[in-house]
Write an enzyme that holds these catalytic residues in place. Structure first.
Site, PDB file in Angstrom:
ATOM      1  N   ASN A  62       0.837  -1.209   0.000  1.00 34.23           N
ATOM      2  CA  ASN A  62       0.000   0.000   0.000  1.00 34.23           C
ATOM      3  C   ASN A  62       0.867   1.254   0.000  1.00 34.23           C
ATOM      4  O   ASN A  62       1.909   1.318   0.655  1.00 34.23           O
ATOM      5  CB  ASN A  62      -1.039  -0.002   1.127  1.00 34.23           C
ATOM      6  N   GLU A  64       0.390   5.166   0.623  1.00 37.03           N
ATOM      7  CA  GLU A  64      -0.528   6.195   1.122  1.00 37.03           C
ATOM      8  C   GLU A  64      -0.104   7.584   0.661  1.00 37.03           C
ATOM      9  O   GLU A  64       0.968   7.771   0.069  1.00 37.03           O
ATOM     10  CB  GLU A  64      -0.606   6.090   2.654  1.00 37.03           C
ATOM     11  N   CYS A  73      -4.229   0.757  -2.433  1.00 40.56           N
ATOM     12  CA  CYS A  73      -4.042  -0.508  -1.717  1.00 40.56           C
ATOM     13  C   CYS A  73      -2.979  -1.374  -2.404  1.00 40.56           C
ATOM     14  O   CYS A  73      -2.770  -1.285  -3.623  1.00 40.56           O
ATOM     15  CB  CYS A  73      -5.334  -1.310  -1.700  1.00 40.56           C
ATOM     16  N   GLU A  75      -3.044  -4.511  -3.155  1.00 37.31           N
ATOM     17  CA  GLU A  75      -3.538  -5.437  -4.184  1.00 37.31           C
ATOM     18  C   GLU A  75      -3.632  -4.747  -5.537  1.00 37.31           C
ATOM     19  O   GLU A  75      -3.299  -5.323  -6.576  1.00 37.31           O
ATOM     20  CB  GLU A  75      -4.925  -5.976  -3.792  1.00 37.31           C
ATOM     21  N   CYS A 112     -10.191  -5.139   0.199  1.00 41.89           N
ATOM     22  CA  CYS A 112     -11.329  -4.218   0.347  1.00 41.89           C
ATOM     23  C   CYS A 112     -12.232  -4.306  -0.887  1.00 41.89           C
ATOM     24  O   CYS A 112     -11.875  -4.916  -1.903  1.00 41.89           O
ATOM     25  CB  CYS A 112     -10.822  -2.783   0.540  1.00 41.89           C
ATOM     26  N   CYS A 115     -10.723  -3.173  -4.198  1.00 42.51           N
ATOM     27  CA  CYS A 115      -9.732  -4.133  -4.721  1.00 42.51           C
ATOM     28  C   CYS A 115     -10.423  -5.358  -5.295  1.00 42.51           C
ATOM     29  O   CYS A 115     -10.014  -5.885  -6.334  1.00 42.51           O
ATOM     30  CB  CYS A 115      -8.739  -4.532  -3.637  1.00 42.51           C
TER      31      CYS A 115
HETATM   32  N1  THU Z   1      -5.296  -1.492   2.435  1.00 43.28           N
HETATM   33  C1  THU Z   1      -4.757  -2.311   1.488  1.00 43.28           C
HETATM   34  O1  THU Z   1      -3.628  -2.126   1.057  1.00 43.28           O
HETATM   35  N2  THU Z   1      -5.519  -3.333   1.039  1.00 43.28           N
HETATM   36  C2  THU Z   1      -6.792  -3.597   1.439  1.00 43.28           C
HETATM   37  O2  THU Z   1      -7.440  -4.453   0.863  1.00 43.28           O
HETATM   38  C3  THU Z   1      -7.356  -2.870   2.565  1.00 43.28           C
HETATM   39  C4  THU Z   1      -6.618  -1.651   2.986  1.00 43.28           C
HETATM   40  C5  THU Z   1      -4.516  -0.351   2.885  1.00 43.28           C
HETATM   41  C6  THU Z   1      -5.060   0.981   2.444  1.00 43.28           C
HETATM   42  C7  THU Z   1      -4.505   1.907   3.501  1.00 43.28           C
HETATM   43  O3  THU Z   1      -3.206   2.300   3.123  1.00 43.28           O
HETATM   44  C8  THU Z   1      -4.420   1.040   4.738  1.00 43.28           C
HETATM   45  O4  THU Z   1      -4.485  -0.311   4.293  1.00 43.28           O
HETATM   46  C9  THU Z   1      -5.514   1.296   5.745  1.00 43.28           C
HETATM   47  O5  THU Z   1      -6.770   1.221   5.164  1.00 43.28           O
END
Ligand code: THU
Length: 163
Positions: A62, A64, A73, A75, A112, A115
């Site tokens: 991920n 940010e 994310c 994925e 999520c 994704c």
């Molecule tokens: N996140 C992911 O990388 N994948 C997911 O399927 C759920 C959430 C990340 C996004 C963000 O940077 C952090 O987790 C908190 O939501």
């Protein structure tokens, strides 16, 4: 009126020794990728690793952003990278590793909703299922054999008329 139950089979493994050699390696690759996540705002780090049908492994984590919705994310970082670098090469499986720097996570974090939608587009295009393998920092490994399992009644290009 009819009612229909929609369910799926979730495999739960206690240790990675129960996985195939390829899946164990993929999960370890996702775990290694997790440490390189850029997640200073949530402190929640996710790593993803894809196995392509040509044997290549693609990673993502991920990323940010100070403008929160601009981040992405793990994925999607991984699947979009695969789509860009190896267009048309099918994805066999995806391993996902998630952990928080603030609390101990022992339940695997499934992708999520955004994704799931992004990954299922690849599954639909390649016409073959993508296995998911998920583990938190500790605890069991969850696996299912298709992204469609975790996104029932999925929207896709067929609704737009280009089956
Ligand atoms: N996140 C992911 O990388 N994948 C997911 O399927 C759920 C959430 C990340 C996004 C963000 O940077 C952090 O987790 C908190 O939501």
């Amino acid at each position: 009126m009819k009612k229909k139950q929609i369910g799926f089979e979730l495999s739960i493994f206690e240790t990675s020794d129960e996985l195939s050699k390829d899946e164990k390696k993929l999960l370890e690759t996702a775990e290694a990728a997790r440490y390189d996540a850029y997640a200073p705002y949530s402190n929640f780090q996710v790593g993803a690793a894809l196995l392509l049908e040509n044997g290549q492994i693609i990673i993502g984590n991920n990323q940010e952003n100070a403008s929160y919705p601009s981040g992405l994310c793990a994925e999607r970082v991984a699947v979009f990278q695969a789509g860009a670098r190896y267009p048309g090469v099918a994805i066999v499986s995806i391993a996902i590793s998630a952990a928080s720097k603030e609390h101990l996570l022992e339940v695997p974090a499934a992708p999520c909703g955004n994704c799931r939608q992004s990954i299922i587009e690849y599954e639909q295009r390649q016409k073959s299922p993508i296995t998911l393998i998920m583990r938190a920092e500790k605890g069991p490994i969850y696996s299912c054999t298709s992204v469609a399992d975790i996104l029932p009644l999925a929207f896709g290009s067929s609704f737009l008329g280009d089956s």
